[in-house]
Motif scaffolding. Structure first.
Motif, PDB file in Angstrom:
ATOM      1  N   VAL A  57      23.183  26.633  44.238  1.00 39.90           N
ATOM      2  CA  VAL A  57      23.659  27.061  43.357  1.00 39.90           C
ATOM      3  C   VAL A  57      24.263  26.076  42.345  1.00 39.90           C
ATOM      4  O   VAL A  57      24.089  26.487  40.885  1.00 39.90           O
ATOM      5  CB  VAL A  57      24.824  28.092  43.660  1.00 39.90           C
ATOM      6  CG1 VAL A  57      25.711  28.623  42.643  1.00 39.90           C
ATOM      7  CG2 VAL A  57      24.374  29.352  44.576  1.00 39.90           C
TER       8      VAL A  57
ATOM      9  N   VAL B  11      15.812  28.601  43.778  1.00 38.28           N
ATOM     10  CA  VAL B  11      16.276  29.661  44.741  1.00 38.28           C
ATOM     11  C   VAL B  11      15.098  30.042  45.803  1.00 38.28           C
ATOM     12  O   VAL B  11      15.534  30.427  46.783  1.00 38.28           O
ATOM     13  CB  VAL B  11      16.721  30.892  43.672  1.00 38.28           C
ATOM     14  CG1 VAL B  11      17.050  32.239  44.459  1.00 38.28           C
ATOM     15  CG2 VAL B  11      17.748  30.600  42.777  1.00 38.28           C
TER      16      VAL B  11
ATOM     17  N   ARG C 187      26.100  34.794  46.199  1.00 40.88           N
ATOM     18  CA  ARG C 187      26.212  33.579  45.129  1.00 40.88           C
ATOM     19  C   ARG C 187      24.816  33.260  44.735  1.00 40.88           C
ATOM     20  O   ARG C 187      24.842  32.745  43.602  1.00 40.88           O
ATOM     21  CB  ARG C 187      26.822  32.353  45.841  1.00 40.88           C
ATOM     22  CG  ARG C 187      28.355  32.478  46.483  1.00 40.88           C
ATOM     23  CD  ARG C 187      28.933  31.128  46.800  1.00 40.88           C
ATOM     24  NE  ARG C 187      29.017  30.476  45.783  1.00 40.88           N
ATOM     25  CZ  ARG C 187      29.566  29.182  45.700  1.00 40.88           C
ATOM     26  NH1 ARG C 187      30.108  28.695  46.899  1.00 40.88           N
ATOM     27  NH2 ARG C 187      29.688  28.533  44.751  1.00 40.88           N
ATOM     28  N   LEU C 188      23.897  33.356  45.545  1.00 42.68           N
ATOM     29  CA  LEU C 188      22.578  32.937  44.946  1.00 42.68           C
ATOM     30  C   LEU C 188      21.814  34.190  43.747  1.00 42.68           C
ATOM     31  O   LEU C 188      21.295  33.786  42.889  1.00 42.68           O
ATOM     32  CB  LEU C 188      21.552  33.002  46.240  1.00 42.68           C
ATOM     33  CG  LEU C 188      21.501  31.699  47.082  1.00 42.68           C
ATOM     34  CD1 LEU C 188      20.524  32.101  48.233  1.00 42.68           C
ATOM     35  CD2 LEU C 188      21.132  30.660  46.250  1.00 42.68           C
TER      36      LEU C 188
ATOM     37  N   VAL D  98      22.922  33.537  40.365  1.00 40.93           N
ATOM     38  CA  VAL D  98      22.133  32.510  39.641  1.00 40.93           C
ATOM     39  C   VAL D  98      21.116  33.405  38.683  1.00 40.93           C
ATOM     40  O   VAL D  98      20.997  33.205  37.667  1.00 40.93           O
ATOM     41  CB  VAL D  98      21.267  31.474  40.738  1.00 40.93           C
ATOM     42  CG1 VAL D  98      20.418  30.646  39.843  1.00 40.93           C
ATOM     43  CG2 VAL D  98      22.547  30.777  41.195  1.00 40.93           C
TER      44      VAL D  98
END
Length: 703
Positions: free
Chosen positions: A517, A551, A568-569, A572
């Motif tokens: 991230v 990712v 959290r990913l 992005v």
């Protein structure tokens, strides 16, 4: 002209390989000197940007002329002057033209470089105004001396070691001669070459590919002569080293800051490709390749290697055990391979002999290289150790050279996995037996280091790491005492970086997600600063290359991690989508992701798991992954059930959803069984990927 000069059989019927190679180089060079002779041209450096063309210059001159005319009329008439109005209108048109030219230029650059990561990064740096680093202000002779001293230091440290041992090749395995090649095979290899070359090539690769049908008969005759007599032309064994700075923040005046990149001629690599095809085919058919070595092999990757290691650790923790992982690294491994030991191992352990051994002996002997910078060059010196860097056969020979190391580790009841010169050793034990596992790891390391010294290799103690793993509730049972690796006491760490993936002591993958991230948002912040210079298509290309690729890298290891980390990913991807459409943070993200056809992070993980499962079932995955997947029809007691007639996979029983359910042998079958039977029955991988993405996209945004 080329055909008459090279393809007349009477010209080279009685020539040896060196003479044929010299004839090729001299003939091509003479023809090029005659048709396009070398001449010096003085070019004036233009400070203007690449997108500032003649149209911009013409518009700028017009704006400046109108500006001068408006200023001559004086400030009193500025509000009513037609000249001033024309100047302002022309200035607005000029600025619009600049933005249009700038956007078109960078769109074209990004589109052209999207399949070349190095060039794409270079363009991105130029777009951000960072430019390229200055050429190294260091003498080529100093770098060459440093490289030689590094190899000499390893050779001196291993000089008093015991002689190496060799495993015996299975009975019936032998390769004593190469098969001849044809002009069609050579032409096919030429056409598959990338469009890059070095100073050792007599002509550019694109010109070689354009004349493949003319040159392939001569090259096939040259290659067949080399394979038949077991020789390699001397001109094929000379290369030059280009030093590149390892990281931008390193000291450019320090020779240790540079990574050597060896350049070899394209024609020599063509010969190596022909030999590599026959060698790999022989090794594969006789099952001689190491099973737990994942580098430089088809269908093997860093993802499959890390996935195997993490899956074994998760299953061990699920059963109540602790796991210990040790990462070993070699110093200048490719450059310190002993030629005599390598040739002996090829004969004894892999059954090579006759002309084949003679060819490899000629391939390794008589090699030279020199270091070349932008300003200086060192003198050519012989290369008496190591496999050729930058070659096709070098990595394959190194894998064969260190294959016995994996069997040695298994004898200590530990599990090895190697990726080139990175060796991973891990084992499991009950919480009450951590001392025994630590002692076994130390004993294994002693024997590994002894084997390395006998084979003139040396471990790098500064890069050796040890990690103890347990479940989150058993972190207090992890020992804190140092582990002896050779003569070095290594303290356990809380996380390690293994092939680009961070592994935590509790295997939650928290460190990996945080690092991913952080890196992605750093790239997004830089892209946001140049957003106005890029079209939507160019921006999407950069986002895919710089953000989404991070990712997706090894995302299969994230199966079953906590929803907080997946969120959290996902943040992005949400930020990237808002950047593409210049949307506000408060705008709803689902319509943007749907328009971009981007899968959410959980669906991306399922997609990758299902693709790997399809590869396992179709035989295009590493054996260490394919063996963990079982069809229902292959299980005793279930082969007569109705489910055995389908492509359903068995899901092994595990104890904990936070550990065992995340292992590949469990997560992959569950993801596979959740797919419709029509998709699972697809045999073509391309068709399967297309239908799988459509299915996951429909589940995410339509259902």
């Amino acid at each position: 002209m080329v055909a008459s000069a090279l393809c007349d059989a009477r010209v080279y019927a009685d020539l040896d390989c060196d003479s044929l190679a010299s004839l090729y180089d001299s003939t091509i060079s003479d023809l090029l000197d005659k048709q396009v002779p070398v001449r010096s041209v003085s070019c004036r450096r233009r400070p203007s940007s690449g997108w500032f063309d003649d149209d911009c210059r013409t518009a700028k001159r017009k704006v400046r002329a109108l500006e001068r005319a408006a200023r001559r009329e004086g400030p009193l008439s500025a509000s009513t002057s037609t000249t001033t109005a024309a100047w302002r209108a022309e200035r607005r048109a000029y600025f619009d033209l600049l933005r249009q030219k700038q956007r078109a230029y960078w769109t074209e650059r990004v589109d052209a470089d999207q399949s070349h990561p190095c060039r794409l990064w270079r363009s991105f740096d130029e777009l951000l105004g960072r430019g390229r680093p200055p050429p190294p202000d260091i003498d080529a002779t100093d770098i060459h001396r440093h490289l030689d001293n590094k190899v000499a230091g390893v050779r001196a440290a291993t000089a008093g070691a015991d002689p190496p041992s060799f495993t015996r090749c299975p009975a019936g395995c032998t390769l004593r001669a190469f098969s001849p090649t044809t002009s069609a095979d050579v032409a096919s290899l030429i056409l598959s070459l990338p469009n890059k070359q070095c100073l050792s090539d007599p002509l550019p690769t694109w010109l070689l590919k354009a004349n493949a049908d003319i040159l392939s008969p001569f090259l096939s005759h040259l290659f067949n002569s080399c394979l038949e007599h077991g020789t390699v032309p001397s001109s094929f064994k000379s290369g030059y080293v280009t030093p590149l700075l390892k990281k931008a923040d390193l000291d450019a005046a320090d020779v240790k800051s540079y990574r050597p990149i060896t350049n070899l001629s394209v024609i020599s690599k063509l010969l190596e490709r022909l030999v590599a095809q026959q060698l790999v085919k022989y090794l594969t058919e006789n099952h001689l390749l190491p099973d737990l070595q994942s580098a430089y092999r088809a269908y093997h990757s860093t993802e499959t290697a890390v996935l195997k290691v993490i899956a074994d650790i998760l299953l061990a923790l699920d059963s109540g055990n602790l796991a210990m992982l040790s990462l070993l690294d070699l110093s200048a491994a490719f450059d310190t391979v002993d030629h005599r030991t390598l040739l002996q191992r090829l004969q004894t352990s892999y059954g090579l002999g006759g002309v084949v051994t003679k060819w490899f002996s000629s391939y390794l002997a008589g090699r030279t290289q020199f270091v070349r910078t932008s300003a200086t060059s060192s003198l050519p010196l012989p290369v008496v150790h190591g496999v050729p860097q930058g070659s096709v056969l070098g990595p394959i020979l190194f894998l064969l050279y260190v294959a016995d190391l994996l069997q040695l580790i298994k004898r200590h009841q530990l599990v090895p996995h190697a990726f080139a010169d990175d060796t991973q050793i891990y084992g499991f034990c009950r919480p009450c037996d951590v001392v025994g596992l630590s002692d076994r790891m130390s004993a294994c390391a002693d024997e590994v280091l002894s084997w390395m010294r006998a084979n003139r290799l040396q471990a790098n103690p500064s890069k050796t790491e040890v990690l103890w793993c347990s479940s989150s509730r058993r972190q207090h049972q992890i020992p804190t005492a140092s582990v002896r690796i050779g003569t070095t006491d290594v303290l356990p760490v809380s996380s390690v970086r293994d092939l680009g993936v961070y592994i935590d002591s509790d295997v939650t993958m928290r460190t990996h997600v945080i690092a991913t991230v952080r890196s992605c948002f750093s790239a997004l912040r830089q892209l946001r600063s140049v957003r106005r210079c890029l079209s939507e298509h160019a921006l999407l290309t950069l986002i895919r290359a710089l953000v989404i690729s991070k990712v997706d890298y090894c995302c299969s290891v994230l199966a079953g991690v906590s929803g907080h980390l997946l969120d959290r990913l996902q943040s992005v991807l949400n930020a990237a989508a808002r950047l593409v459409y210049s949307a506000r943070r408060s705008d709803h993200i689902t319509p943007l992701l749907r328009d971009l056809h981007w899968l959410r992070v959980p669906e991306r993980i399922r997609f990758r798991l299902c693709v790997l499962t399809h590869r396992c079932l179709s035989g295009t995955a590493p054996s260490y992954l394919a063996e963990s997947i079982r069809r229902v029809a292959d299980v005793d007691g279930r082969r007569y059930l109705r489910s055995s007639a389908t492509t359903t996979l068995t899901v092994p029983p595990v104890r904990r959803s936070t550990l065992g359910d995340r292992a590949f042998s469990v997560a992959a079958p569950r993801a596979w069984n959740s797919l419709p039977s029509a998709i699972r029955a697809t045999t073509s991988l391309i068709t399967f990927r297309r239908e799988l993405k459509a299915f996951l996209y429909h589940q995410s945004f339509i259902d």
